[in-house]
Design an enzyme around this catalytic site. Structure first.
Site, short mmCIF file in Angstrom:
data_model
loop_
_atom_site.label_atom_id
_atom_site.label_comp_id
_atom_site.label_asym_id
_atom_site.label_seq_id
_atom_site.Cartn_x
_atom_site.Cartn_y
_atom_site.Cartn_z
CE1 TYR A 141 9.74 -38.51 -15.44
CE2 TYR A 141 11.31 -38.52 -16.95
CZ TYR A 141 10.54 -39.62 -16.15
OH TYR A 141 10.99 -40.63 -15.55
CE LYS B 25 -4.23 -0.36 2.43
NZ LYS B 25 -4.85 -0.61 3.15
NE ARG C 139 -7.15 2.83 5.19
CZ ARG C 139 -7.84 4.02 4.68
NH1 ARG C 139 -7.13 5.43 4.67
NH2 ARG C 139 -8.88 4.60 4.67
CG HIS D 115 -5.46 -45.35 -1.58
ND1 HIS D 115 -6.69 -45.47 -2.12
CD2 HIS D 115 -5.40 -45.97 -1.76
CE1 HIS D 115 -7.45 -46.01 -2.83
NE2 HIS D 115 -6.06 -46.35 -3.10
CG MET E 146 -2.93 -7.31 10.01
SD MET E 146 -0.89 -6.91 9.07
CE MET E 146 -1.02 -7.19 7.16
NE ARG F 99 -6.60 -4.42 -2.60
CZ ARG F 99 -6.82 -5.14 -1.56
NH1 ARG F 99 -6.60 -4.68 -0.74
NH2 ARG F 99 -8.26 -4.87 -0.90
N GLY G 139 -8.28 -7.02 5.16
CA GLY G 139 -9.03 -7.52 5.96
C GLY G 139 -8.44 -7.77 7.14
CB CYS H 234 6.56 -39.69 -10.98
SG CYS H 234 7.66 -41.45 -10.06
CB SER I 59 11.50 -42.13 -12.22
OG SER I 59 10.28 -41.29 -11.73
#
Length: 877
Positions: free
Chosen positions: A853, A26, A96, A458, A107, A342, A105, A833, A766
């Protein structure tokens, strides 16, 4: 000497928009708007350093901090032409909060500081016919806000007095109370303060200011602010800045107003000015809902010409900040002032549309567009979401384990789920926790709700793979399986009751909440194309069925990084054969069961290879503990005994013999294959035969065989030799000529620490980061959900390590294994993976580590593609 305050006003500012870490978002934006000539009421910002220093000192201020505040205040007095605490036309200020990351909202704020029984007379003397009402309204607001925020008087106590005043005056809203009624309200408010604190309301303006600044400092560590930072993964900030700013009033009369606007629609992304305003009101009235705001495009009806001023300001702000702005404004006596701007929060669809359209408009480049969209926001584009305008009756909350919006009738076991779904009903499967035997019910359920389990349980892993909505770990949920009921809070759920699950928020709602289906528009495809051009990390998917594989490919998957064969064994047409294979006490019985399973496995693999035509498919051979396959009820044991020709007691005894105290560290993975090598032999044959069938019909199969749970290079070498020795005959029989890699899952810490030895006999690595985390941290992922939540809340862990990789611990094993594996075998292909393959923060780490990957569930593929692009762009900076 430390500098604490930074001024903004009169077209000049000590800071700029680049100073968010120092001045908060701000304060930095107030300074930036002042610099570019946007009308901003003058003021000053106390730095985040000041908050950190005061907090570290237990609330005590440094000796020079108050002097610097008074010096800055004097400069604001010069700019405004008013004096703080003066009886005639006094300067009033607001205090503020403003952290580096927006926390709306969370603080505290105090308005109208500087008013007391003497200075409010200066407002009355301002000449406005409504000034007496305005003065008392401003004063009662100050007493209420300072009393609540600073002095600890309950907010409800003030609201009760306001309610009483409205009843006495016979009016419906605060705005209708006359000046005399507001004076009585102020009297009652002051009495409340004295009653609760034992002292009068502080009348000294300077005392009010100091107390309010301290309160905002303190609010940085209040419970709601801490919870917000935890929920939004905000770490590393030292405190909040505090903005002290000249008050401008939208409640002085009919030529005044206040409002909140977005420079574009935050829901759809449409380039249309979007917002609301209230005439003759203060900003808190818009937020509090005390009066119904009006659409911003109606503002000219009460303030002619104001809409064009706002539109001109919108264009200037977007052109300067190059992003959607969320702005607060006040009109005082016909003059427009901006109190804040903002970057505006937006939905996932809006984020994608705005990013692409801003590139088209020349505001930003493609790289900025790719960096700007939060990867997790794409979830909203890929799954159904609940209609935001629909009512929700929330009765509980758990972990948002798999996104989406699901609505259906409650069932308590997989068999009923399948039965009801076959009859055309939509069902929500409600379980204490799920197991592989529930796979049929999970497959047909619209949503899954569990009382236990975490983000990698699971239920969570399987649901994400299937794209099914799941809310897990609802600790308040208790299930009575015998009565076929469940209790959640005060609500008792019976089988057949309707529930709605929000897999993105973890909310559980009573009844049927309408949902909206996703539409993947051209903007999404455009953004993904830009992301693919930027990234170097490949993205595969975890998929166990042709349907999942095809879906993942449509989302841009470049292969399968994990095909879990155990999920293929729990179908009704297979589980009996698997049990006969495990319990068999002679080779003939075992081979008979395996021959029954071989064609089923072959068909599975053929379907997956076909869906992934030309792309690699990593197939993990059977991994789960034996106990998951065993029949545990007398009825199942009796049926299996008949098919084996055994006595039921013999089956029961064999099941007991195979029971394990710690099955996750027992006979599973490669250990199962070493004890029963025929199982892995059958799977390898099925892979070659499926690949041969594909080659015969013109489909290119690229199989990679992955041996699970290897802890020692000798284990992998055992299977590598077995597969390579059988390979010539398998190729000849199957008619397959393509390459087949044999590698391993690195999920046991010893394998990571001896990666050089393992790489000598591996074609690829992997990382199974789920188990690597579990073993590395000594935490059961299925049993420690509540503990980890406590650890995160207490600051012992920044994040749940099963959701986001523990980079300094488990990540170090990944880095070490990658480095040593490639030193032993240059060019070794390395991927991941585990569930972390779909986590944006973890993906950044995998990119920096040099992996080839990541692999994740189908619906997280676009998220991983975008996160991989952002990691590459960040590394190139």
């Amino acid at each position: 000497m430390t500098r604490w305050t930074y001024l903004f006003g009169d077209g000049k500012a000590d800071g700029s928009g680049r100073d968010k870490a120092l001045l908060g978002g701000k304060g930095a934006n107030l300074a930036e708007m002042t610099r570019i000539g946007i009308p901003v009421p003058p003021g000053f910002t106390l730095s985040t350093d000041s908050c950190a220093t005061v907090s570290a000192a237990g609330g005590d201020w440094p000796d020079d901090l108050w002097d610097e505040v008074l010096s800055a205040l004097a400069r604001v007095e010069q700019w405004s032409g008013r004096r703080f605490g003066a009886a005639d036309d006094p300067l009033l200020v607001s205090v503020r909060s403003g952290a580096a990351v927006s926390m709306p909202g969370m603080m505290d704020t105090v308005l109208n500081l500087g008013l007391n029984r003497d200075t409010l007379k200066g407002l009355v003397q301002a000449g406005n016919p409504d000034s007496e009402r305005f003065a008392w309204d401003s004063y009662r607001r100050l007493v209420q806000m300072l009393g609540d925020v600073v002095l600890g008087v309950e907010h409800e106590a003030f609201e009760a007095e306001l309610h009483r005043a409205r009843e006495e005056a016979g009016v419906a809203t605060d705005a209708e109370l006359p000046a005399e009624g507001l004076r009585h309200v102020a009297d009652r408010f002051e009495a409340l303060v004295r009653e609760h604190t034992g002292a009068p309301f502080p009348a000294d303006p300077h005392e009010q200011l100091r107390l309010s600044i301290s309160a905002v400092f303190n609010s940085w560590d209040n419970p709601r602010a801490r919870k917000y930072r935890q929920l939004n993964d905000i770490h590393g900030l030292q405190g909040t800045a505090v903005n002290v700013q000249t008050m401008v009033f939208g409640n002085r009369g009919d030529n005044c107003a206040t409002g909140v606007c977005f420079t574009r629609d935050p829901s759809t992304g449409s380039n249309e000015f979007y917002g609301e305003f209230l005439q003759n009101a203060q900003g808190e009235d818009v937020v509090a809902g005390i009066r119904t705001p009006r659409p911003i495009d109606e503002i000219d009806s009460v303030l002619p010409g104001m809409l064009q001023q706002l539109l001109d300001t919108k264009e200037r702000l977007e052109a300067h900040f190059k992003d959607v702005q969320d702005l607060e404004f006040t009109v005082e006596d016909g003059h427009l002032y901006l109190l804040q701007t903002r970057n505006g929060k937006r939905t996932g669809p809006a984020a994608v549309r705005i990013a692409v359209e801003m590139v088209d408009e020349g505001l930003i480049d493609q790289a900025t567009a790719v960096r700007r969209v939060e990867p997790s926001a794409l979830d909203q584009l890929l799954h159904p979401t609940f209609d935001p305008s629909a009512d929700r009756h929330v009765i509980g909350k758990g972990l948002p384990a798999s996104p989406g919006a699901a609505c259906g009738q409650v069932v308590f076991d997989a068999a009923h789920a399948e039965e009801w779904a076959a009859g055309g009903k939509t069902v929500i499967l409600v379980r204490k926790e799920t197991s592989p035997e529930d796979i049929g019910g999970m497959h047909v359920a619209k949503g899954i709700l569990t009382a236990r389990g975490g983000m990698t349980s699971h239920a969570a892993v399987v649901a994400r793979g299937m794209g099914t909505c799941c809310v897990a770990g609802v600790g308040a949920l208790s299930i009575d399986a015998g009565a076929r009921t469940a209790r959640l809070g005060e609500h008792v759920l019976a089988e057949g009751d309707w529930l709605s699950l929000d897999g993105s928020s973890g909310e559980v709602m009573l009844g049927r909440v309408p949902s909206v289906e996703p539409v993947l528009a051209g903007d999404f495809r455009t953004l993904m194309q830009w992301a693919d051009e930027a990234r170097t990390l490949k993205v595969r998917t975890n998929a166990d069925t042709p349907l999942d594989a095809a879906r993942a490919r449509s989302f841009g998957a470049e292969g399968i990084g994990l095909c879990r064969t155990e999920h293929m064994f729990f179908g009704e047409d297979r589980i009996a054969a698997v049990r006969r294979m495990i319990l068999a006490d002679n080779p003939r019985q075992r081979q008979a069961a395996l021959q029954e399973l071989l064609p089923l496995q072959r068909d599975d693999f053929e379907g997956i290879f076909t869906a992934m035509d030309g792309l690699p498919v990593t197939i993990r051979l059977l991994d789960p503990p034996l106990h998951e396959f065993l029949p545990h009820t007398h009825e199942l044991q009796e049926g299996l005994a008949r098919t084996l020709g055994w006595e039921t007691a013999a089956v029961t005894a064999r099941v007991a013999e195979l029971a394990e105290a710690n099955p996750m560290l027992g006979i599973r993975g490669c250990r199962l294959g070493i004890l029963f090598p025929d199982i892995y032999d059958m799977q390898v044959r099925a892979i070659f035969e499926a690949a041969g069938r594909c080659e015969n019909k013109g489909v290119t199969a690229v199989p990679e065989i992955m041996i699970p749970l290897v802890g020692n290079a000798t284990e992998l070498d055992f299977f590598r030799k077995r597969i390579r020795n059988a390979e010539p005959a398998l190729r000849r029989d199957a008619g397959f000529s393509g390459p087949v890699l044999v590698g391993t899952m690195i999920e046991v810490p010893r394998a990571a620490l001896t990666a050089g030895e393992v790489a000598d006999v591996a074609d690829f690595f992997s990382f199974g980061t789920n188990d690597l985390t579990q073993m590395g941290l000594g935490l059961s992922r299925d049993d420690t959900g509540a503990l980890l939540s406590h650890y995160v809340a207490a600051g012992l862990y920044e994040r749940d390590p099963f959701m986001s990789l523990d980079q300094s611990g488990v990540g170090r094993m990944v880095s070490l294994a990658t480095e040593e594996g490639r030193a032993a075998r240059p060019g070794l292909k390395v991927g991941v993976c585990g569930e972390h393959g779909g986590d944006p923060r973890s993906i950044g780490f995998f990119h920096r580590t040099g992996l080839d990957y990541v692999s994740c569930s189908p619906f997280r593929v676009p998220i991983a593609r975008l996160a991989a692009a952002q990691a590459a762009l960040e590394a190139a900076r």
